[in-house]
Design a protein around this motif. Structure first.
Motif, PDB file in Angstrom:
ATOM      1  N   UNK A  77       0.846  -1.191   0.000  1.00 48.24           N
ATOM      2  CA  UNK A  77       0.000   0.000   0.000  1.00 48.24           C
ATOM      3  C   UNK A  77       0.884   1.243   0.000  1.00 48.24           C
ATOM      4  N   UNK A  78       0.377   2.352  -0.565  1.00 47.78           N
ATOM      5  CA  UNK A  78       1.165   3.578  -0.615  1.00 47.78           C
ATOM      6  C   UNK A  78       0.964   4.378   0.657  1.00 47.78           C
ATOM      7  N   UNK A  79       2.033   5.021   1.103  1.00 48.31           N
ATOM      8  CA  UNK A  79       1.984   5.861   2.291  1.00 48.31           C
ATOM      9  C   UNK A  79       2.478   7.238   1.892  1.00 48.31           C
ATOM     10  N   UNK A  80       1.841   8.260   2.402  1.00 48.24           N
ATOM     11  CA  UNK A  80       2.249   9.629   2.099  1.00 48.24           C
ATOM     12  C   UNK A  80       3.710   9.836   2.492  1.00 48.24           C
ATOM     13  N   UNK A  81       4.535  10.375   1.610  1.00 46.07           N
ATOM     14  CA  UNK A  81       5.936  10.627   1.953  1.00 46.07           C
ATOM     15  C   UNK A  81       6.048  11.464   3.219  1.00 46.07           C
ATOM     16  N   UNK A  82       7.003  11.096   4.069  1.00 45.13           N
ATOM     17  CA  UNK A  82       7.221  11.818   5.308  1.00 45.13           C
ATOM     18  C   UNK A  82       6.540  11.201   6.506  1.00 45.13           C
ATOM     19  N   UNK A  83       5.765  10.117   6.264  1.00 47.84           N
ATOM     20  CA  UNK A  83       5.097   9.383   7.348  1.00 47.84           C
ATOM     21  C   UNK A  83       5.383   7.903   7.188  1.00 47.84           C
ATOM     22  N   UNK A  84       5.185   7.152   8.277  1.00 50.40           N
ATOM     23  CA  UNK A  84       5.265   5.696   8.174  1.00 50.40           C
ATOM     24  C   UNK A  84       4.215   5.065   9.097  1.00 50.40           C
ATOM     25  N   UNK A  85       3.742   3.884   8.694  1.00 52.07           N
ATOM     26  CA  UNK A  85       2.787   3.133   9.503  1.00 52.07           C
ATOM     27  C   UNK A  85       3.538   2.247  10.478  1.00 52.07           C
ATOM     28  N   UNK A  86       3.122   2.267  11.732  1.00 57.62           N
ATOM     29  CA  UNK A  86       3.783   1.468  12.765  1.00 57.62           C
ATOM     30  C   UNK A  86       2.725   0.872  13.702  1.00 57.62           C
ATOM     31  N   UNK A  87       3.113  -0.160  14.435  1.00 52.86           N
ATOM     32  CA  UNK A  87       2.311  -0.669  15.542  1.00 52.86           C
ATOM     33  C   UNK A  87       2.749   0.054  16.808  1.00 52.86           C
ATOM     34  N   UNK A  88       1.803   0.288  17.712  1.00 51.77           N
ATOM     35  CA  UNK A  88       2.147   0.948  18.970  1.00 51.77           C
ATOM     36  C   UNK A  88       1.625   0.117  20.138  1.00 51.77           C
ATOM     37  N   UNK A  89       2.242   0.302  21.292  1.00 56.95           N
ATOM     38  CA  UNK A  89       1.816  -0.416  22.487  1.00 56.95           C
ATOM     39  C   UNK A  89       1.415   0.583  23.572  1.00 56.95           C
ATOM     40  N   UNK A  90       1.163   0.079  24.763  1.00 58.27           N
ATOM     41  CA  UNK A  90       0.646   0.916  25.846  1.00 58.27           C
ATOM     42  C   UNK A  90       1.623   2.000  26.286  1.00 58.27           C
ATOM     43  N   UNK A  91       2.890   1.868  25.932  1.00 54.98           N
ATOM     44  CA  UNK A  91       3.858   2.896  26.309  1.00 54.98           C
ATOM     45  C   UNK A  91       3.582   4.222  25.594  1.00 54.98           C
ATOM     46  N   UNK A  92       2.760   4.181  24.542  1.00 57.37           N
ATOM     47  CA  UNK A  92       2.465   5.399  23.791  1.00 57.37           C
ATOM     48  C   UNK A  92       1.010   5.845  23.979  1.00 57.37           C
ATOM     49  N   UNK A  93       0.438   5.445  25.103  1.00 52.63           N
ATOM     50  CA  UNK A  93      -0.967   5.762  25.338  1.00 52.63           C
ATOM     51  C   UNK A  93      -1.210   7.269  25.405  1.00 52.63           C
ATOM     52  N   UNK A  94      -0.278   8.026  25.975  1.00 52.00           N
ATOM     53  CA  UNK A  94      -0.470   9.476  26.074  1.00 52.00           C
ATOM     54  C   UNK A  94      -0.539  10.110  24.685  1.00 52.00           C
ATOM     55  N   UNK A  95       0.335   9.655  23.778  1.00 49.25           N
ATOM     56  CA  UNK A  95       0.317  10.192  22.417  1.00 49.25           C
ATOM     57  C   UNK A  95      -0.966   9.794  21.685  1.00 49.25           C
ATOM     58  N   UNK A  96      -1.397   8.546  21.889  1.00 52.17           N
ATOM     59  CA  UNK A  96      -2.632   8.098  21.255  1.00 52.17           C
ATOM     60  C   UNK A  96      -3.826   8.897  21.776  1.00 52.17           C
ATOM     61  N   UNK A  97      -3.844   9.143  23.063  1.00 54.42           N
ATOM     62  CA  UNK A  97      -4.926   9.931  23.653  1.00 54.42           C
ATOM     63  C   UNK A  97      -4.942  11.349  23.091  1.00 54.42           C
ATOM     64  N   UNK A  98      -3.779  11.912  22.856  1.00 54.54           N
ATOM     65  CA  UNK A  98      -3.700  13.266  22.315  1.00 54.54           C
ATOM     66  C   UNK A  98      -4.284  13.329  20.904  1.00 54.54           C
TER      67      UNK A  98
END
Length: 422
Positions: free
Chosen positions: A1-22
């Motif tokens: 699949x194509x992704x907009x240049x300058x971004x990437x798709x990643x998996x995240x875990x609970x350590x990034x909950x604050x960023x996900x909430x934001x």
């Protein structure tokens, strides 16, 4: 699949909950305060949480999140009673500063490809904006009714209701997980999601502070047989208000409810319609043929309101069609238009005898009916007739009578609905 240049798709875990909430706060215009983060984290299926991360400093701070999405592992009831694996898409959000850059399209393609790779036949969601998800092949598979009833609204009698036991308690994950999972497992309505997976079950108990503006923390009514077997439950909250004359004018709101028998439904609503200091009871989501609508002696007074429930996107056409029941014999060739998964196109020969469906590839066969994957998703649970879609010009009939025959086979004996919000 194509992704907009300058971004990437990643998996995240609970350590990034604050960023996900934001990001979620930006996407849904709601403040998730620091004290609510543990509760929010408990509602996120981090086993299937994905995000777009900034990689180009010209687009923002490198390594921060610009979009998020997650999915629950569900099994969904289909007409005939079978359970099929389905991805319950949730918390899809793109930060306001990164809109109109193709991030949502990339995340949706990523999600649907992942669902297919896991052997799931479909993806289901509640749509904050319904127009968005139709672009990705989601069809409106179920509608719901919401009602607003006065305390003491009269119900018709149901034998056995008075014999059932009732518990009214504060909602507790430890005390009530098994109850909710058991009742969900026993429901037979199409669109019902079971709670076999720990993350999906845990999310039922999330109760962040913004919800408390509508009342207290969640309570639960549990209806049981004499031997303790749960046959119904309702999560609810009350909001106490008083008239200028000092008369109690409280509101009781149900968040979700379920009953496996007519007697259980009657007992459940008998309790919820008779709570002290409450004058109004709001109930949702009801199927359009929910027992409560027939139990009320004055349905008009409940002021029923109809709107969309779950949207469904089929990702594996032959597996989905094979799993469900067909109400009458059918033999038709269908072709499905699916830009994302061309191998869903077919043509497929759909046959059934005695309710059991069989689907096989029919290369070279002329299709009797041509429809998009969106229309197939809408009709899959029996919540909308193929004849209705054809009347709207959304289905092409190439053999006279084929749509009507398929529509009769696709009907469901009960209207679909998902009683779980996700």
């Amino acid at each position: 699949m194509s992704m907009t240049p300058g971004y990437r798709l990643i998996s995240i875990d609970a350590s990034r909950v604050d960023e996900m909430a934001e990001v979620t706060s930006w996407g849904f215009i709601e403040e998730i305060k620091p004290e609510d983060r543990p509760d929010f984290a408990g509602m996120v299926p981090f086993g299937r949480a994905r995000a777009t991360e900034i990689q180009d400093a010209a687009l923002g701070d490198v390594g921060t999140l610009a979009g998020v999405a997650a999915a629950y592992d569900f099994r969904m009831r289909v007409p005939g009673g079978a359970l099929v694996p389905v991805a319950g898409l949730t918390m899809v959000s793109v930060h306001t500063a990164h809109r109109r850059r193709g991030l949502l399209r990339a995340m949706m393609a990523d999600h649907l490809a992942d669902a297919r790779s896991r052997g799931e036949v479909a993806s289901a969601l509640y749509a904050a904006e319904s127009e968005i998800y139709q672009r990705f092949g989601y069809g409106l598979a179920a509608r719901q009714v919401d009602v607003r009833m006065a305390r003491g609204a009269t119900l018709r009698d149901v034998p056995g209701s008075a014999d059932l036991k009732v518990r009214i308690e504060r909602l507790s994950r430890d005390r009530h997980s098994a109850v909710i999972a058991r009742v969900q497992q026993d429901l037979d309505r199409p669109g019902t999601m079971t709670l076999d997976h720990a993350e999906a079950l845990r999310a039922r108990f999330g109760d962040p502070t913004p919800e408390h503006a509508r009342g207290e923390k969640l309570r639960i009514v549990v209806v049981e047989r004499a031997d303790g077997t749960p046959v119904g439950y309702a999560m609810f909250r009350r909001k106490g208000t008083w008239s200028p004359e000092g008369i109690p004018d409280g509101l009781l709101l149900t968040r979700e409810f379920a009953a496996t028998t007519p007697a259980a439904a009657h007992r459940l609503w008998s309790v919820l319609l008779d709570v002290d200091l409450v004058s109004t009871v709001e109930a949702e989501p009801l199927a359009i043929d929910d027992p409560l609508l027939w139990l009320l002696t004055d349905m008009r007074a409940a002021k029923p309101r109809l709107h969309d429930n779950i949207w469904l996107r089929i990702v594996d056409v032959p597996a989905a069609l094979t799993a469900r029941e067909y109400l009458c014999p059918v033999d038709a060739v269908i072709q499905v238009v699916d830009p994302l998964f061309p191998d869903n196109a077919g043509p497929w020969r759909v046959t059934s005898r005695s309710g059991t469906g069989h689907v096989e590839s029919a290369p070279g066969a002329e299709p009797d009916v041509v429809l998009s994957v969106q229309e197939l998703g809408a009709a899959y649970l029996g919540g909308v007739s193929l004849t209705s879609l054809a009347a709207a010009g959304l289905i092409e009939e190439r053999r006279p009578g084929a749509v009507r025959a398929l529509a009769a086979a696709f009907e469901s004996t009960s209207a679909p609905v998902s009683n779980l919000h996700f």
